[in-house]
Design a protein around this motif. Structure first.
Motif, short mmCIF file in Angstrom:
data_model
loop_
_atom_site.label_atom_id
_atom_site.label_comp_id
_atom_site.label_asym_id
_atom_site.label_seq_id
_atom_site.Cartn_x
_atom_site.Cartn_y
_atom_site.Cartn_z
N MET A 1 20.12 35.64 64.12
CA MET A 1 20.76 36.42 63.10
C MET A 1 22.28 35.56 62.93
SD MET A 1 23.33 37.33 65.29
CE MET A 1 24.22 38.75 65.32
N ASN A 2 22.31 34.33 63.29
CA ASN A 2 23.72 33.51 63.39
C ASN A 2 24.05 33.13 61.53
OD1 ASN A 2 25.82 33.16 64.65
ND2 ASN A 2 24.57 31.66 66.20
N ASP B 1 32.11 38.12 69.63
CA ASP B 1 32.76 36.43 69.74
C ASP B 1 32.24 36.09 68.45
OD1 ASP B 1 34.55 36.48 71.64
OD2 ASP B 1 33.21 35.49 73.17
N GLN C 1 14.91 34.40 69.21
CA GLN C 1 14.23 33.21 69.45
C GLN C 1 12.70 33.55 69.29
OE1 GLN C 1 14.11 31.34 73.17
NE2 GLN C 1 14.51 29.41 72.27
N THR C 2 12.33 34.59 69.95
CA THR C 2 10.76 34.97 70.06
C THR C 2 10.45 35.81 68.96
OG1 THR C 2 11.40 36.51 71.78
CG2 THR C 2 10.34 34.49 72.58
N THR D 1 17.54 24.10 69.07
CA THR D 1 16.57 24.28 70.33
C THR D 1 17.67 24.78 71.42
OG1 THR D 1 15.81 22.64 72.05
CG2 THR D 1 17.57 21.78 71.05
N PHE D 2 16.98 25.04 72.55
CA PHE D 2 17.63 25.88 73.59
C PHE D 2 18.34 27.05 73.03
CE2 PHE D 2 17.89 21.30 75.25
CZ PHE D 2 16.94 21.24 76.08
N ILE E 1 22.01 34.67 73.69
CA ILE E 1 22.00 33.79 72.78
C ILE E 1 20.61 33.62 71.83
CG2 ILE E 1 23.56 32.26 73.69
CD1 ILE E 1 21.25 30.62 75.25
N GLN E 2 19.60 33.97 72.75
CA GLN E 2 18.28 34.16 72.02
C GLN E 2 18.28 34.99 70.87
OE1 GLN E 2 18.66 34.72 75.44
NE2 GLN E 2 17.83 32.90 76.41
N GLY F 1 19.20 27.91 70.24
CA GLY F 1 20.01 27.92 69.30
C GLY F 1 21.47 26.99 69.24
N ASP F 2 21.59 26.67 70.55
CA ASP F 2 23.00 26.06 70.86
C ASP F 2 23.11 24.79 70.55
OD1 ASP F 2 24.53 28.35 71.41
OD2 ASP F 2 23.39 28.71 73.10
N ALA F 3 21.85 24.05 70.48
CA ALA F 3 22.03 22.71 70.17
C ALA F 3 20.89 22.43 69.06
CB ALA F 3 21.41 21.70 71.47
#
Lengths: 261, 337
Positions: B289-290, B308, B264-265, B147-148, B283-284, B150-152
């Motif tokens: 791709m993470n 990073d 994300q979208t 969520t958010f 972040i989106q 992908g950071d949480a």
């Protein structure tokens, strides 16, 4: 069915994703500073609604659920060209997951005698994509999700859509009333005109509905939500090597030696 | 309140086998593998669900891949997929047989009709999960989803309603391998839908005209830094036998089709190698791709956040680096050919 269509567009106020940051010390999300904005994919939904109105005739009513300050996204939709706006606002709605949220939107769609309900395919904050099919299911209406092209066929009281599917597309005709979830970026949203903007900000007042106005006060809110958040954790960061290389030859050798190419 | 259920009446883990033209979506086999684990942990049975016309071969394959029982709803009305008939038939089976957990692939098809099951059955539905666990003390499904941006990771539970439903992203779990010696039951179920449930009709269905980037082993993606010229990105992808992808900005600029958007979208990809060219690293975008095995970042801004999140970074002009890398790869191919 009438010649002109009652078009309802569902919009949502979300924290501006560009403002959400990560606290470098704690690794937690910091979104308290994030400004509340209209969910990006909803601009495509509003644009689709306006284009449908231009093609078929009728009215576009923007609907949102939220606290009184969510009126801002209705103003945005009205500035873009929506004829009217409806605010579903009531403490009873608080804590609703997608089941009661889609129930409330389904109820207002019925109340407004909607022929077409248009939503963005996801919200950028929770991105479940479940609300549009949920609205359709509550009212037992037809649905079109992941829509990339939309065209009305008023002679047959239907909408024809091209839907994005894995590795291809499908073209589907759905009978009215229908709930549509439009894909992000399917059209080029227009810019609000100055006069319309001034009207939206100064004269426009949304119609307000509470849960009891819609007769659903027992079926919304946290207690009526089948799901609950059982915890929130920072996503495990994927460990990356973060190796900076000087030239293409070194990059190539690194990728070759690790078997990446 | 409507929908209160005795949770004790519900048992078994169900997996929906999504199929089109007799071919199963890969995510279905992935869910069958995960479903097997969850069922074993709960001491319950794993049940697969197949809907379609002439789908016996898929029922047999579901048993080979781990199902104890396969429920088959066979009727021409299920071809091609439409949300009305699928949702209604599935609702009927849920109300008849009371599954505890229902897993559906997070494909556009799965996410299209999952709500048409969850709403009428008042089930808890968690969308787009990437992890599934069983809570040891309670046996509840813990459905985890990013969520958010992908950071949480949020853990979603469904305590008082049944079934506990989840749609799950393709590519998150490894597919179950078939074992021809496995045995199970195939049950033909009553088909309760007819034309009145259709409400929409398929005019045409075309698969194969758009590349499915979610399945690619190598993805070369371009962002704003390409300035609209995807030539070097395409050449590099071709040299690596990979697919071209892009950021939201590139799609919005109209430089490339939306089906190739990662993030994300857009789509989530999980290739062995992901090369990000001229991508800053919002972040989106990272969310999509993470999970790539190796990430390479090419950007002329040494402070771009993408570095990073990359295994290898190179600061420079993508219009020089991509062609040089392409040449080295082609040379290597020439040598090994």
């Amino acid at each position: 069915m009438s010649q002109e269509w009652n078009i309802v567009v569902c919009v949502k106020q979300v924290p501006d994703a560009d403002d959400v940051s990560i606290d470098p010390d704690t690794g937690t999300l910091n979104r308290s500073d994030a400004e509340a904005v209209l969910n990006q994919p909803d601009y495509n939904a509003v644009e689709s609604a306006l284009q449908l109105r231009e093609a078929v005739g009728g009215t576009v009513t923007a609907v949102t659920m939220g606290p009184p300050f969510a009126t801002a996204v209705l103003q945005e939709a009205v500035a873009l060209g929506a004829d009217d706006g409806v605010l579903l606002t009531d403490r009873a709605f608080g804590g609703s997951d997608t089941w009661p949220t889609s129930l409330a939107l389904a109820a207002i769609a019925e109340e407004l005698d909607a022929d077409v309900v248009i939503c963005g395919e996801e919200s950028t904050d929770s991105s479940t994509g479940q609300v549009p099919p949920g609205i359709a299911a509550h009212n037992d209406w037809s649905q079109l999700t992941y829509v990339e092209e939309l065209e009305p066929n008023p002679e047959e009281d239907e909408l024809i859509a091209v839907r994005d599917i894995e590795g291809g597309h499908e073209k589907v005709a759905a009978s009215l009333p229908v709930v549509v979830a439009v894909g992000f970026g399917l059209n080029e949203p227009r810019i609000a005109g100055l006069h319309r903007k001034i009207y939206a900000e100064n004269e426009f007042e949304p119609q307000e509905y509470s849960a009891s106005d819609l007769g659903i006060e027992e079926s919304v809110g946290l207690a009526a939500s089948p799901t609950s958040v059982g915890g929130m954790a920072t996503a495990d960061p994927v460990e990356r090597k973060r190796e900076m290389v000087e030239d293409v030859e070194t990059l190539f050798e690194e990728l070759e030696s690790t078997g990446a190419i | 309140m409507p929908g209160e259920v005795d949770t004790e009446d519900y048992a078994d883990v169900w997996v929906f086998i999504e199929q089109h033209d007799g071919e199963a979506a890969k995510v279905s086999w992935e869910l069958l593998a995960k479903g097997r684990e969850l069922a074993d942990e709960k001491g319950e049975r794993l049940v697969a669900l197949v809907m379609g016309d002439s789908v016996t071969h898929l029922a047999e394959e579901a048993i080979e891949r781990g199902a104890d029982e396969v429920l088959v709803a066979e009727d021409p009305i299920f071809e091609p997929y439409l949300p009305g008939p699928y949702g209604e038939q599935f609702r009927y089976l849920v109300e008849e047989r009371h599954p505890d957990v229902v897993l559906i692939g997070g494909s556009h098809t799965g996410r299209d009709f999952a709500g048409r099951v969850a709403v009428p059955t008042y089930a808890g539905l968690t969308a787009d999960c990437t992890e599934l666990d069983i809570e040891p003390d309670t046996g509840l499904l813990l459905a985890k989803r990013p969520t958010f941006g992908g950071d949480a990771m949020a853990t979603i539970k469904c305590v008082e309603h049944r079934p506990q439903m989840a749609t799950v992203r393709p590519g998150v779990f490894d597919a179950a391998q078939p074992d021809p010696d496995r045995e199970g039951t195939i049950t033909e179920v009553e088909v309760v839908v007819d034309e009145s449930h259709q409400r929409s009709r398929m005019i045409e269905r075309v698969v194969g005209d758009i590349t499915d980037i979610t399945d690619a082993n190598v993805v070369v993606a371009g962002g704003y830094g390409t300035e609209g010229d995807f030539g070097p990105v395409e050449d590099l992808a071709a040299a690596l036998g990979g697919e071209v992808a892009a950021t939201r900005e590139a799609v919005e600029e109209g430089w490339i089709e939306a089906a190739r958007q990662v993030g994300q979208t857009g789509k989530t990809v999980k290739p062995d190698l992901y090369i990000a060219c001229g991508i800053s690293g919002a972040i989106q975008h990272l969310e999509g791709m993470n999970d790539s095995k190796t990430i390479v970042a090419i950007n002329d801004d040494p402070n771009a956040p993408i570095f990073d999140d990359a295994d290898y970074g190179i600061v420079g002009d993508l219009f020089e680096i991509c062609p040089a890398l392409t040449e080295l790869i082609e040379q290597k191919r020439g040598e090994t050919a």
